[in-house]
Design an enzyme around this catalytic site. Structure first.
Site, PDB file in Angstrom:
ATOM      1  N   LYS A   1     -51.978 -71.836 -25.609  1.00 52.30           N
ATOM      2  CA  LYS A   1     -50.643 -71.355 -25.260  1.00 52.30           C
ATOM      3  C   LYS A   1     -50.744 -69.950 -24.695  1.00 52.30           C
ATOM      4  O   LYS A   1     -51.581 -69.154 -25.138  1.00 52.30           O
ATOM      5  CB  LYS A   1     -49.747 -71.342 -26.511  1.00 52.30           C
TER       6      LYS A   1
ATOM      7  N   GLU B   1     -35.778 -61.540 -33.911  1.00 56.80           N
ATOM      8  CA  GLU B   1     -37.073 -61.926 -34.485  1.00 56.80           C
ATOM      9  C   GLU B   1     -37.687 -60.834 -35.345  1.00 56.80           C
ATOM     10  O   GLU B   1     -37.923 -59.717 -34.875  1.00 56.80           O
ATOM     11  CB  GLU B   1     -38.008 -62.254 -33.330  1.00 56.80           C
TER      12      GLU B   1
END
Length: 887
Positions: free
Chosen positions: A554, A604
């Protein structure tokens, strides 16, 4: 031999005239020679409060020259040059200790009609560079190409054309992989001691031009004066004198003619007004130093309003000045006044205007944490009698928002944030004074080049505010902090004087801020990368992810959107709009003196530490909210059951530890994510630095494996992320909290703003879908109507970020530009390299008992089908990384 020269010489005359020796730091160089001909050069450079030194020795023997440089960072660089191996051929070998990877071997060949240079790095997978120039001294054409053998990618390809005669040199260069075109000329006026030059650069990706022109005059054989001016309004001048052979002193100055009321830069040492005076707590003198000697909090009687509290603080500081100074050489003292009324921290900050350094941090409402191992807090301490610490500190109200101005002490460095820097910060943060905190941010990647818009932030920037306003649940606190350290040349008297100066400028009356609308108009909008370049970068990433010869699972790519507006956007007004979002996100603002403001609205959490408790969370996947309750429910279920998003949600550490937390939906006003909470216990509070260093960068903002993804970002992203996607938050003595600096922007005083968003690329990613997701993250109010004047309506609970006075430096080909795309995880398990295992191993100090609990569902999310699975040994290094698509 007269020929066209080597490729770097194309346009060099103009570059030297316009840029060389315009020093931005205090720099002194002295060269001397020994009796046997060895040249020894000593250089000292002062940057902010830090002094860097370098010693170079050079010895020549026939056609061999050996240069050895040693600097204050303990690096030793050796270069061996052999001239005329054969006519026109030169070889150069260079290497550094301890960084053996920096070794390089180069061959240069000069001919009457050609100049060729070839170099190769001395590593297992080297970078190979080849450049050549063909023609004559009068007319030449050349090219410069670099190949990364590890990836098979061309990391550089440039071309140039040069025309020269006795008094004129003109050149044309295509740089940055074809993204920019530069035309320059250098002209000697009437064969005199005066020369003039100019350089015009056009960027194809941003459609912008930059123009610099200058002049140089030789007063005598030893003295030169130069001046230059550019289209951004910066004027510079320098005077250079060679006072002995090869030993020179240079004085240079720069002024911004568009902000003439601001101070100029002299010798690159920023001569700011006294309001910016403070000490850099990361100065060289603190290496190995323990905590400052005096550490305390003093509480004054409560005030009915903020205005009364200001008066009390002024009187208290005046009393400090009148009293005998402390006998201790260092210390930090917080003086606070409780205010019975609850005020608004944003309104207080707005009332202070553009005063000195500024910071703001608004924490999310405390969510129920997963069950953690019990803590032994017997060693927490009972305070010092003057402040709330230990048990007493637990009774305090937790600040809802904190706003600060000025810096009692700041911490800034140009090298990557290190254990030494962390210790320098912590020595000013007493465990029994919980509200003495250092607020700031750390770059996403300190090893990458720093662009001009992020220059004042350095690799990291933290401040303990001089004056701060704590907004509590039911009341407020106005406080001031004084810090001093004789070893850093910042005495008690210095600190008191500067604090008094700041307090005299503090406004006692808050100013209401419009928290629903920013009244400005978008005149133009450019994305870097463009959609076409984004598609190419994502396609390249997918090829590497699917390729069996690579380990990339990723990579998180990002986009920088540059908005031109008809008015300047006030960072504090934007904060007011963002703060309406309330408990679901962190709002933050970090602004060094005379610098842009880094503003964001991050959903976050990276981590939260209190004593030995540590908690983190994982976010992944992004979907819009539905227009109806049924539509919203269906979208949430699709997100929960998506196999692609499930791959992204899976957090991998190493071969031995895999965590699959239970999934839940976290619903924000306009978007929703998959969420889970994680918790563990540290063995020692001193391990906090290792936690930060291990969790950042997480797979959510960088990729997996980390180093593979980081390298891909460096190769393919064509703008500087700066603090975007880096840790942003605060350190305290007994508690610390950091968010991930996503959904963020850079705001200055100009009409240009930079908005950042990102997305994770995994197997199965669709470039166009991820581009659309970036638009979603950039927020509804800034939907891209770049060619039309559009009112920016910042809706309540919006996550919009707008920013940036200076445009990002675009330093690579838009054709290879990186964009960002969502996704994560990958459909195959990751086999991580040793570097990633080492990063995971840093978490070994966490106890083996790890609690994992479902994240809270704000508005109807259900638990996903996965069950928790924890293997003993640690907690995911990606746990702090949340939104795998938005770095």
């Amino acid at each position: 031999m007269v020929g066209p020269g080597l490729y770097p010489e194309i346009g060099k005359k103009a570059r030297d005239l316009l840029y060389r020796d315009y020093q931005t730091d205090h720099k002194f160089t002295l060269t001397t020679y020994t009796s046997n001909g060895v040249a020894i050069t000593a250089t000292s450079t002062k940057k902010a409060d830090l002094i860097f030194g370098e010693i170079q020795s050079q010895i020549k023997n026939k056609n061999i020259t050996v240069d050895v440089k040693a600097n204050s960072d303990s690096n030793v660089v050796t270069t061996v040059t052999v001239d005329e191996l054969t006519p026109g051929l030169k070889s150069i070998l260079s290497f550094a200790v301890p960084d053996q990877r920096s070794g390089k071997f180069e061959l240069q060949y000069s001919h009457d009609y050609a100049g060729v240079s070839a170099s190769i790095g001395l590593t297992a997978s080297p970078v190979v560079n080849l450049s050549s120039v063909f023609g004559t001294k009068a007319l030449a054409v050349g090219a410069d190409v670099s190949l990364d053998t590890a990836t098979g990618n061309l990391t550089k390809y440039n071309a140039g054309l040069s025309f020269s005669n006795d008094d004129l040199i003109a050149s044309l260069n295509l740089n940055n992989k074809g993204d920019s075109l530069t035309a320059s000329y250098y002209h000697i006026v009437n064969h005199s001691a005066t020369a003039v030059g100019a350089e015009l650069t056009h960027s194809f990706s941003s459609n912008e031009n930059s123009l610099t022109f200058g002049t140089q005059h030789t007063l005598d054989p030893l003295t030169v004066v130069k001046a230059r001016f550019n289209n951004s309004g910066k004027a510079s001048a320098l005077l250079q004198h060679e006072w002995r052979p090869k030993s020179v002193w240079t004085i240079s100055a720069e002024v911004d003619t568009k902000a003439i009321d601001k101070s100029s830069k002299v010798g690159r040492w920023v001569q700011r007004p006294s309001c910016s005076l403070s000490m850099n707590g990361c100065g060289a003198a603190v290496a190995g130093a323990g905590a400052v000697a005096v550490r305390e909090t003093r509480a004054l009687p409560a005030a009915g309003a903020a205005g009364d509290a200001v008066g009390q603080l002024r009187e208290a500081v005046a009393a400090l000045e009148a009293a005998d100074p402390p006998a201790s050489p260092s210390g930090i003292i917080r003086i606070e006044v409780p205010v019975r009324q609850r005020g608004d921290a944003v309104e207080w900050l707005h009332a202070q205007g553009d005063l000195r350094a500024r910071c703001f941090f608004s924490a999310r409402a405390a969510a129920p944490l997963p069950e953690c191992p019990a803590l032994a807090i017997a060693s927490a301490g009972n305070g010092n009698g003057n402040g709330a610490g230990g048990v007493g500190g637990e009774q305090r109200q937790r600040p809802v928002s904190v706003a600060g101005v000025g810096s009692a002490v700041f911490f800034r460095g140009t090298e990557p944030f290190s254990l030494r820097d962390w210790r320098a910060i912590k020595r000013f943060l007493p465990r029994d004074c919980p509200l003495i905190r250092a607020y700031g941010a750390i770059r996403f990647d300190a090893t990458s080049d720093h662009s001009v818009e992020w220059e004042e932030f350095g690799s990291f920037y933290f401040i303990v505010p001089q004056v701060e306003y704590n907004e509590l649940e039911e009341s407020s606190v106005l406080a001031t902090t004084i810090a001093w350290d004789d070893s850093l040349s910042w005495t008690w008297q210095n600190a008191v004087k500067e604090l008094q100066s700041t307090l005299q400028k503090i406004s006692s009356s808050p100013i209401k801020v419009n928290n629903s609308t920013l009244q400005t108009t978008i005149l133009n909008l450019n994305h870097v990368p463009t959609k076409a370049s984004w598609d190419l970068a994502v396609t390249k990433a997918l090829q590497m992810i699917k390729g069996k010869q690579r380990e990339l699972v990723k990579v998180v790519l990002a986009r920088c959107s540059r908005y031109i507006t008809d008015t300047c956007i006030d960072p504090v007004e934007l904060l007011a709009c963002l703060k309406v979002e309330g408990q679901n996100a962190y709002q933050f603002c970090i602004q060094p003196p005379d610098a842009p403001a880094f503003v964001g609205n991050s959903p976050e959490q990276l981590f939260h530490r209190k004593y030995l408790n540590i908690s983190s969370e994982a976010l992944a996947g992004t979907r819009a909210r539905g227009k109806t309750r049924a539509d919203d429910f269906q979208i949430g279920q699709d997100l929960l059951l998506s196999s692609k998003e499930d791959n992204e949600f899976t957090i991998m550490i190493c071969d031995d530890v895999v965590v699959h937390p239970s999934k839940a939906l976290r619903k924000l006003p306009r978007v929703q994510h998959l969420s889970a909470q994680l918790a563990a216990r540290m063995r020692n509070e001193d391990d906090e630095f290792d936690i930060l260093n291990t969790l950042h960068p997480s797979p959510a903002v960088c990729g997996l494996p980390t180093e593979e993804a980081r390298q891909f970002i460096q190769d393919y992203e064509i703008f500087d992320r700066g603090m975007y996607a880096g840790p942003v938050g605060w350190f305290g003595g007994a508690e610390s909290e950091f968010a991930v600096g996503i959904r963020s922007a850079l705001l200055g005083k100009g009409h240009s703003t930079l908005v950042y968003a990102g997305a994770g690329i995994v197997e199965g990613t669709n470039p166009s879908f991820e581009w659309d997701e970036l638009d979603l993250k950039a927020s509804q109010p800034l939907k891209h109507k770049s060619k039309k004047a559009t009112k920016i309506k910042v809706a309540k609970n919006s996550g919009v970020d707008v920013g940036g006075r200076r445009r990002a430096r675009l330093a690579a080909d838009s054709g290879n530009a990186s964009g960002s795309s969502s996704g994560g995880g990958g459909t195959r398990a990751a086999t991580l390299r040793d570097g990633d295992r080492a990063r995971a191993a840093k978490l070994s100090f966490w106890t083996l008992e790890v609690a994992v609990a479902p994240g809270r569902s704000d508005g109807g999310g259900g638990a996903g089908p996965q069950l928790p699975r924890v293997n003993a040994g640690g907690i995911s290094g990606g746990g702090g990384g949340g939104d795998g698509e938005d770095s």
